[in-house]
Design a protein around this motif. Sequence first.
Motif, mmCIF file in Angstrom:
data_model
loop_
_atom_site.group_PDB
_atom_site.id
_atom_site.type_symbol
_atom_site.label_atom_id
_atom_site.label_comp_id
_atom_site.label_asym_id
_atom_site.label_seq_id
_atom_site.Cartn_x
_atom_site.Cartn_y
_atom_site.Cartn_z
ATOM 1 N N SER A 1 11.422 -0.873 -0.867
ATOM 2 C CA SER A 1 10.637 -2.057 -1.248
ATOM 3 C C SER A 1 9.339 -1.650 -1.913
ATOM 4 O O SER A 1 8.336 -2.357 -1.832
ATOM 5 C CB SER A 1 10.306 -2.878 0.006
ATOM 6 O OG SER A 1 11.452 -3.152 0.761
ATOM 7 N N GLN A 2 9.346 -0.534 -2.570
ATOM 8 C CA GLN A 2 8.098 -0.025 -3.127
ATOM 9 C C GLN A 2 7.509 -0.939 -4.189
ATOM 10 O O GLN A 2 6.298 -1.058 -4.313
ATOM 11 C CB GLN A 2 8.312 1.392 -3.680
ATOM 12 C CG GLN A 2 8.584 2.426 -2.592
ATOM 13 C CD GLN A 2 7.380 2.630 -1.683
ATOM 14 O OE1 GLN A 2 6.323 3.040 -2.130
ATOM 15 N NE2 GLN A 2 7.522 2.308 -0.410
ATOM 16 N N GLY A 3 8.368 -1.616 -4.942
ATOM 17 C CA GLY A 3 7.870 -2.537 -5.965
ATOM 18 C C GLY A 3 7.051 -3.655 -5.349
ATOM 19 O O GLY A 3 5.940 -3.965 -5.783
ATOM 20 N N LEU A 4 7.609 -4.250 -4.318
ATOM 21 C CA LEU A 4 6.920 -5.357 -3.657
ATOM 22 C C LEU A 4 5.662 -4.870 -2.952
ATOM 23 O O LEU A 4 4.592 -5.491 -3.049
ATOM 24 C CB LEU A 4 7.857 -6.000 -2.634
ATOM 25 C CG LEU A 4 7.283 -7.212 -1.932
ATOM 26 C CD1 LEU A 4 7.312 -8.420 -2.861
ATOM 27 C CD2 LEU A 4 8.030 -7.524 -0.645
ATOM 28 N N LEU A 5 5.778 -3.769 -2.242
ATOM 29 C CA LEU A 5 4.622 -3.280 -1.487
ATOM 30 C C LEU A 5 3.470 -2.919 -2.415
ATOM 31 O O LEU A 5 2.304 -3.147 -2.084
ATOM 32 C CB LEU A 5 5.018 -2.088 -0.594
ATOM 33 C CG LEU A 5 5.433 -2.520 0.825
ATOM 34 C CD1 LEU A 5 6.691 -3.346 0.813
ATOM 35 C CD2 LEU A 5 5.584 -1.319 1.756
ATOM 36 N N GLY B 1 -0.151 -0.156 3.559
ATOM 37 C CA GLY B 1 -0.969 1.043 3.422
ATOM 38 C C GLY B 1 -0.308 2.029 2.475
ATOM 39 O O GLY B 1 0.784 1.778 1.953
ATOM 40 N N LYS B 2 -0.992 3.126 2.267
ATOM 41 C CA LYS B 2 -0.494 4.139 1.343
ATOM 42 C C LYS B 2 -0.474 5.456 2.081
ATOM 43 O O LYS B 2 -1.463 5.830 2.716
ATOM 44 C CB LYS B 2 -1.466 4.234 0.169
ATOM 45 C CG LYS B 2 -0.836 4.389 -1.176
ATOM 46 C CD LYS B 2 -1.931 4.284 -2.226
ATOM 47 C CE LYS B 2 -1.437 4.573 -3.612
ATOM 48 N NZ LYS B 2 -2.514 4.333 -4.589
ATOM 49 N N LEU B 3 0.652 6.136 2.037
ATOM 50 C CA LEU B 3 0.761 7.419 2.719
ATOM 51 C C LEU B 3 1.425 8.376 1.746
ATOM 52 O O LEU B 3 2.605 8.175 1.391
ATOM 53 C CB LEU B 3 1.626 7.249 3.984
ATOM 54 C CG LEU B 3 1.551 8.361 5.016
ATOM 55 C CD1 LEU B 3 0.219 8.348 5.752
ATOM 56 C CD2 LEU B 3 2.704 8.211 6.022
ATOM 57 N N ASN B 4 0.681 9.384 1.311
ATOM 58 C CA ASN B 4 1.233 10.330 0.335
ATOM 59 C C ASN B 4 1.929 9.627 -0.819
ATOM 60 O O ASN B 4 3.106 9.856 -1.070
ATOM 61 C CB ASN B 4 2.252 11.274 0.988
ATOM 62 C CG ASN B 4 1.714 11.894 2.250
ATOM 63 O OD1 ASN B 4 0.512 12.127 2.360
ATOM 64 N ND2 ASN B 4 2.602 12.147 3.194
ATOM 65 N N ASP B 5 1.230 8.719 -1.438
ATOM 66 C CA ASP B 5 1.793 8.040 -2.612
ATOM 67 C C ASP B 5 2.943 7.094 -2.313
ATOM 68 O O ASP B 5 3.541 6.548 -3.231
ATOM 69 C CB ASP B 5 2.269 9.053 -3.667
ATOM 70 C CG ASP B 5 1.107 9.488 -4.533
ATOM 71 O OD1 ASP B 5 0.042 8.835 -4.433
ATOM 72 O OD2 ASP B 5 1.273 10.451 -5.295
ATOM 73 N N GLU B 6 3.280 6.947 -1.044
ATOM 74 C CA GLU B 6 4.301 5.958 -0.734
ATOM 75 C C GLU B 6 3.608 4.792 -0.038
ATOM 76 O O GLU B 6 2.679 4.989 0.757
ATOM 77 C CB GLU B 6 5.365 6.571 0.178
ATOM 78 C CG GLU B 6 6.704 5.886 0.005
ATOM 79 C CD GLU B 6 7.767 6.448 0.932
ATOM 80 O OE1 GLU B 6 8.029 7.660 0.858
ATOM 81 O OE2 GLU B 6 8.323 5.652 1.718
ATOM 82 N N TYR B 7 4.080 3.611 -0.329
ATOM 83 C CA TYR B 7 3.514 2.428 0.323
ATOM 84 C C TYR B 7 4.260 2.179 1.618
ATOM 85 O O TYR B 7 5.490 2.285 1.655
ATOM 86 C CB TYR B 7 3.594 1.217 -0.604
ATOM 87 C CG TYR B 7 2.763 1.425 -1.835
ATOM 88 C CD1 TYR B 7 1.411 1.117 -1.831
ATOM 89 C CD2 TYR B 7 3.315 1.988 -2.981
ATOM 90 C CE1 TYR B 7 0.619 1.353 -2.950
ATOM 91 C CE2 TYR B 7 2.545 2.231 -4.106
ATOM 92 C CZ TYR B 7 1.190 1.914 -4.089
ATOM 93 O OH TYR B 7 0.418 2.152 -5.185
ATOM 94 N N ILE B 8 3.508 1.873 2.655
ATOM 95 C CA ILE B 8 4.144 1.665 3.958
ATOM 96 C C ILE B 8 3.611 0.392 4.602
ATOM 97 O O ILE B 8 2.569 -0.131 4.227
ATOM 98 C CB ILE B 8 3.871 2.849 4.918
ATOM 99 C CG1 ILE B 8 2.339 3.035 5.063
ATOM 100 C CG2 ILE B 8 4.521 4.117 4.421
ATOM 101 C CD1 ILE B 8 1.969 3.932 6.210
ATOM 102 N N TRP B 9 4.382 -0.130 5.528
ATOM 103 C CA TRP B 9 3.914 -1.254 6.324
ATOM 104 C C TRP B 9 3.005 -0.735 7.430
ATOM 105 O O TRP B 9 3.352 0.223 8.129
ATOM 106 C CB TRP B 9 5.088 -1.970 6.984
ATOM 107 C CG TRP B 9 5.918 -2.797 6.054
ATOM 108 C CD1 TRP B 9 7.229 -2.603 5.747
ATOM 109 C CD2 TRP B 9 5.507 -3.960 5.332
ATOM 110 N NE1 TRP B 9 7.664 -3.568 4.877
ATOM 111 C CE2 TRP B 9 6.624 -4.411 4.604
ATOM 112 C CE3 TRP B 9 4.293 -4.651 5.221
ATOM 113 C CZ2 TRP B 9 6.567 -5.540 3.771
ATOM 114 C CZ3 TRP B 9 4.251 -5.768 4.402
ATOM 115 C CH2 TRP B 9 5.378 -6.200 3.689
ATOM 116 N N LEU B 10 1.882 -1.395 7.593
ATOM 117 C CA LEU B 10 0.994 -1.052 8.703
ATOM 118 C C LEU B 10 1.214 -2.085 9.803
ATOM 119 O O LEU B 10 0.913 -3.265 9.630
ATOM 120 C CB LEU B 10 -0.469 -1.081 8.245
ATOM 121 C CG LEU B 10 -0.803 -0.148 7.070
ATOM 122 C CD1 LEU B 10 -2.260 -0.342 6.632
ATOM 123 C CD2 LEU B 10 -0.565 1.313 7.475
#
Lengths: 437, 437, 485, 485
Positions: free
Chosen positions: D104-108, D299-308
């Motif tokens: 879901s990187q586009g949406l995040l 959030g962002k973790l090493n260039d990947e977007y993540i759910w916090l």
Amino acid sequence: MLQSIGVANIDELFDEIPDSVPVANFRSIEHSLTEMEMMQRLSERAREDELSLCFLGAGSYDHHIPAAVWDLATRGEFLTAYTPYQAEASQGTLQLLYEFQTMMASLASLDVANASLYDGGSGLGEAILMAVRSNRSAHSRKIVIGGAVNPFYVKTANTLVRNQGIELVQVPHDNGLFDPLQCDVDDPSAVVVQQPNFYGLLENVDAISNWAAERKALLIAVVNPLTLAVLKPPGEWGASGADISCGDGQPLGVPMASGGPSFGFLCSKMKHVRQMPGRIVGRTLDANGDVGYTLTLQAREQHIRRAKATSNICTNQGLLVTAATIYMSIMGVAGLRHTASRCHENTNYLVAQLEATGRAQRAFSSPYFHECVIRCAGNVDALTKTMISDHGILAGYPLGDIDPTLEDCLLLCATERRTREEIDLFVELFSRILKES
Amino acid sequence: MLQSIGVANIDELFDEIPDSVPVANFRSIEHSLTEMEMMQRLSERAREDELSLCFLGAGSYDHHIPAAVWDLATRGEFLTAYTPYQAEASQGTLQLLYEFQTMMASLASLDVANASLYDGGSGLGEAILMAVRSNRSAHSRKIVIGGAVNPFYVKTANTLVRNQGIELVQVPHDNGLFDPLQCDVDDPSAVVVQQPNFYGLLENVDAISNWAAERKALLIAVVNPLTLAVLKPPGEWGASGADISCGDGQPLGVPMASGGPSFGFLCSKMKHVRQMPGRIVGRTLDANGDVGYTLTLQAREQHIRRAKATSNICTNQGLLVTAATIYMSIMGVAGLRHTASRCHENTNYLVAQLEATGRAQRAFSSPYFHECVIRCAGNVDALTKTMISDHGILAGYPLGDIDPTLEDCLLLCATERRTREEIDLFVELFSRILKES
Amino acid sequence: MPTIPTIFDTSEPGRIAGVQTPKAGDLTGLPAEALRVSKPVLPEVSELQTVRHFTKLSQQNFSIDGNFYPLGSCTMKYNPRGAHRAASQPGFLSRHPLTPAFASQGLLKCFWDLQETLKTVTGMEEVSLVPMAGAQGELAGGLMIRAYHEDCGDFDRDEILVPTAAHGTNPATATMCGFKTREIKVAADGDVDIEDLKRLVGPKTAGIMLTNPSTCAVFERRILDIADIVHDAGGLLYYDGANLNAILGKVCPGDMGFDVLHLNLHKTFATPHGGGGPGAGPVAVNSLLQPYLPIPMVGKLNDEYIWLDENYFPLTIGKLSAFMGNAGILIRALAYALMLGREGMVRVAEFATLNANYLAAELSKAGFQLAYPTRRATHEFLITLNREARDLDVRALDFAKRLLDFDMHAPTTYFPLLVPECFLIEPTETETKAVLDEFVCAMSKIREEAQEDSDIVKQAPHNQVVRRLDEVRAARVLDLTWSAD
Amino acid sequence: MPTIPTIFDTSEPGRIAGVQTPKAGDLTGLPAEALRVSKPVLPEVSELQTVRHFTKLSQQNFSIDGNFYPLGSCTMKYNPRGAHRAASQPGFLSRHPLTPAFASQGLLKCFWDLQETLKTVTGMEEVSLVPMAGAQGELAGGLMIRAYHEDCGDFDRDEILVPTAAHGTNPATATMCGFKTREIKVAADGDVDIEDLKRLVGPKTAGIMLTNPSTCAVFERRILDIADIVHDAGGLLYYDGANLNAILGKVCPGDMGFDVLHLNLHKTFATPHGGGGPGAGPVAVNSLLQPYLPIPMVGKLNDEYIWLDENYFPLTIGKLSAFMGNAGILIRALAYALMLGREGMVRVAEFATLNANYLAAELSKAGFQLAYPTRRATHEFLITLNREARDLDVRALDFAKRLLDFDMHAPTTYFPLLVPECFLIEPTETETKAVLDEFVCAMSKIREEAQEDSDIVKQAPHNQVVRRLDEVRAARVLDLTWSAD
Ligand SMILES: Cc1ncc(COP(=O)(O)O)c(C=O)c1O
Ligand SMILES: Cc1ncc(COP(=O)(O)O)c(C=O)c1O
């Protein structure tokens, strides 16, 4: 215009802002894009996330939506109106809401429905607050929650209700089912049960309903509105029926859209209507004695009752209700019934084929509807990841995320959109991936 | 209902069909699909054909279309109306057409416009027929066609006009340009010139216009309406201006959509209006003296004049005109001007970059606008195939298909939608593929 | 609802919709004499102004989505939104028309399927989807007839026969094909006058153009005789498919002796008419005319779909459009055909006919005069308001205008020309009985009004955005474009 | 336009939209007692009937697309169709909410970008996009304030201060958070009465809820003093972002001393209000309240977007919706923000303020009474029709209803409560001067009418589909659902 106002320039119009408040600094915001550039950027992102097949439900379902639904719902007159405060200039929205209330109340076999809440989760919170307000005979502010009520709803409801001294007591599920006899709360203010429950299982709603009634607790029924075309409606459960029914309207013509916007609905017996939160539309007469529609019972609402209102909700999810009303109209009784039963048959077929691979079996043995928990012989996390990465398939919801005893389990459903070929493909991949892992 | 009619069953209603006509046999037609099933099938096919980048023009252009355009044009009241025969119940469409006529006539700097023809190609045919009817002083039924008029248009026009004894005489292009002096027809009834021409080159329209006028031939200008925001309009060519202007409306908010539906437009000087084919809307007054709109000059049309009508056209391309009218309204003068000039700059950039690779150069040296012919150092067919198959890119139109002297040439354009990055990517691939082949 | 100022009236010099305006491009190097100096009359408005203007305009239109629209001969039935959605997918909308066939297999398969479906529907040998409306289909048909005769060395056949009741496009088409038109009488029962036909048919006859059910809204019972007569004289039969809705799945034109025909997909196949168009008018032919079909068509070669152009059809009458007709309409028609399916197609004709016969019966009971009272209605029927015109001094036109005030579109008026003061009424299969009953009520009510005070009817409409419009003035004082004054 | 029967009135047992009805599935094996026997009251109509019904209904609505809609506090400005289109792409619409983040990187990325933008816009430390409307944002804010005080061991702070002019959601929210509401007076110049504030503030003060510009439509000039007073007493400041349109790009709430706020994206960020909703009410906080934000955020973790989620925010107030709020509205808001860009945002505030001040000036010149004549209008302003009520016996309500006949939606009436017979008028930046002038004309015309014959105004509306509705009856004779009778 400046001349008419009597100022030399636009800046002067802001001269009441004290100089001590610093001027905003928007330098970190990009320069403006044209619509074309914006679309290019957001199209790229939308495309990035496209998957091809969905076997995931868990509260959001991949149903077919007739093209007419959104063609109509997005007509400017629906899309860009505000809440119908001026009834005479908003008869379209108001009559539609009256029709919506009729459909929802009737689906639930209850007397009244409101014009929507935010979503299923917050809707459950509002339903609980409503029950507590309504049940003046209750001694406690405890709410008994069936063990297999959607955990996202329970969490959300908890955020909403705990500040008013209300305690949610969740009874652990017994083989996936809610057994109120295992509950140690004597005097609940309300009991919450979901049908079909989060695991797709059919609860013994008659018995639960009667159990609650005996304890003078109000019964709150969390339901998937689509399944009500086939399943016994809350108003007909047990001897006296549920008091309140709530849930998420997404299955009624609303795209999954990452979960929102969708809408929460709320139905109840007439006797609770004055405790209901949210907008309600009534039919009335105009100065000529002709029929017309208007917002009513506004004395419940924040703009009139302020601190004593039934809720703070103001903006709701009107447009989604518009879509759902159109959806239900097009589908009608037969359309909803067939859709629900087809989902069930497709899920049945999926489950049977999965079991036939020898690598999966049902986690619970009691009857289910529309959605089912499958225990897998293999690593569920690896399975779902591979399914997405290599095949663009959402392979169900890994229940380990919410219940450690179900670590090797997937919650699966196959809606009416899933063809035999798609299900067969899924089963084949399922079996192959588990074998290889 | 059957009872009211006085028949026992529906079959009886067909009893005037003689038994000797066999009953239709539809067994080869599939059983009915639901909307959902139909969508599944056609979505698959639509997806199959998706490409990612388009550098092809040649009469159909990949422009940005503001979202509002089709949101409005597909409102049911526009989409599902018939031709506005009952003017009082069709003021929406009629006023819109009146506004469309105004915009088109003004873009062309001519007096009147009709409410559309089928497309650019058939529109040229109608323009020629109109010219021949209008030009009573002409001795011949010969039409001189500039060598670089869109060949698809010429072919189409020919299908339409040759049955009325009209002969199209095409003058070979001279370095991509139309030189009327190389034409051996003395007394043409009309002269057809395209600006910019099919190769994107700018014709010397003033001279051509004057040449035609001297020979008492009517001048028909084939134009891309978008470019008229920047280029001198037909009504201002030469000493007296073109008589008739036609073309395809696709660049004005109509998706490429495989070429159709789009629309043909037709503008002319007022003196030719009674020879114009197609619907025309006029502003008039109602019984109260208020302004209203209605179809007018219907005595030109088939439903009144029958065999003597100016054309047999009945159904035209109204919805596309609706979209184009909305498009032109949103874009306005500046929007059209900037779009056209941006296309030109993008194409300029593309051409410069291609030339810089050393593997391509312009085929013609005179000024072009918006679109350009490039001679490639390599196999054009292989290039375009690889571009599609490996990269999803439409690399331009291989002109060898229509002119053997241009076998190694591509007709290219980069619309306002093409970003620098996309053009750079294209140039890089272009050069790499030609090198490898 | 007030009348709406033109968009130019709300325009203001220099106002732009910024978000739609790309950065201007560089024009240096272009010859000055090629450039525009004059400023065109285009709106200079905000996007909101545009949206509001056209939203308002749309609300001043009757449409199928809003109104009963029994416009005879036009088959204004429900246009399924699903078909529209299917054709509006990016894969179809963004396809460039010159994309090679190998990269267009999805689209070509759609065209192929539609060709096959239309072959069955019409009972003909071959189909070309190219023509962009019924009239262009007629043109294609006429040109094929001409090409056929010329190929047979038969250069004298320059006459096309049409019944006097024929639609205007028929004679207009004949002219465009270089033919002369000869009109055949229609008998009192609505069928073609066979004796007149026999009188007119002969060695100059290129062909005859007919609809069946005819434009008199009855089934031409002696169609097979007519076919024999014309064929025996060496002519060909052209079927104007405007009325195909009436017989879909019942009988095929191919089995009635027709050699060539068009279909109006925007009628029988429910593609939306868009306030004027677009439509699509595919042509179907038997083997005689197959070589002459307009190009391109779609063929199949080793499981791949290909374009069939002049290389495959050297005798083609040629191209009728720059690319491939109204491709998007063809996709809509296919979507509709798929949803109807085999069983749905028959239902179309049955319910269209049921609705028309019911409405005819009820109107007749209400005292209105059927033009052909002894005949079955087909998918449509004709009434004549001649009596009302004579006795009450209200004409068909007045009835038509007054119907608008009842929120219903008027039927087709004064067509065919041979029936005086007529309404050609086509309710279509997608309307309910309740709507038909309302129409009967409205008609009766209007007659009552006329009896009491004919001015109410003669000055109608009263509740529309404008009162009755002066069409004579429109044609006399030509005002065809806006200008600031 | 006639009133429209309900869809149930046109329903007919057994009628279905066949093309939307899948084949029924097998239910054998399900326990009989779980199944439904009663038949629900749902329409049984054709698809055309549905389309026609809701098309007709829609035409009975005022909307931004059709009308000037100067509803104060609601910011009814143009909703760009492009933003709607962007959010309606299949990749967004068909995304299941439980799709893992890695797919879901586009949406995040969209959510991340919007979080970042809103941080800048508000001048705050952190943003959560979760709340689904302004009121839910308020709830989140209140809960965060509560959580903060409790974490500080400060359990006695159970009072929320609000000005008497506050929007109803403010006190209602306070209640839902378990607080008591205390109302502070508003001074004659529209600013908060500082003395009253000082009197009420104290150790029980959890916080204060304010808008600025205030609901009196003036800029709260002593905002920094108020902030000091409340902060000094240990309370926190909540900013109700409903009026952010007025100061976008001018000043940030974060710089005015606010600790927490919501934005109404359906106001300031132009997402369509859909006749009631949906909206979105993201909350922004300074570092004090950051730990309590509602989950999930991106959030962002090493260039990947993540759910916090609660793992990252263990002190979160929790979830406010089953999934991720009104995701689709967030995408629309981002699209709008991208199109506005840095320079557009400032233009919003400037032109909204210009339009409001112009309209206020013109109305004042036309003899209408401004509630705060010595103050600048902000993006909106208040007039009081008290004089008209007294002298002409026409109330604000009557003016409101009569405006509808002029094809304009009425402004907000009787809010805030402290100004008698008031109109809160918000023209927004997307209207033209011509429209504002028309509004002034209409208001003057109505007053003239009232002078001549007040019944015209008191019995308005006259040209709508219904006459004035009896709201009292609606609440007394409850008719909330249709039934066959
Ligand atoms: C009988 C008949 N023939 C031909 C036509 C012409 O068809 P089109 O409008 O598609 O060109 C019509 C259209 O109204 C018609 O009714
Ligand atoms: C000042 C103010 N605060 C709060 C709200 C509530 O916002 P929402 O409707 O988004 O819940 C509104 C909405 O009208 C408002 O005007």
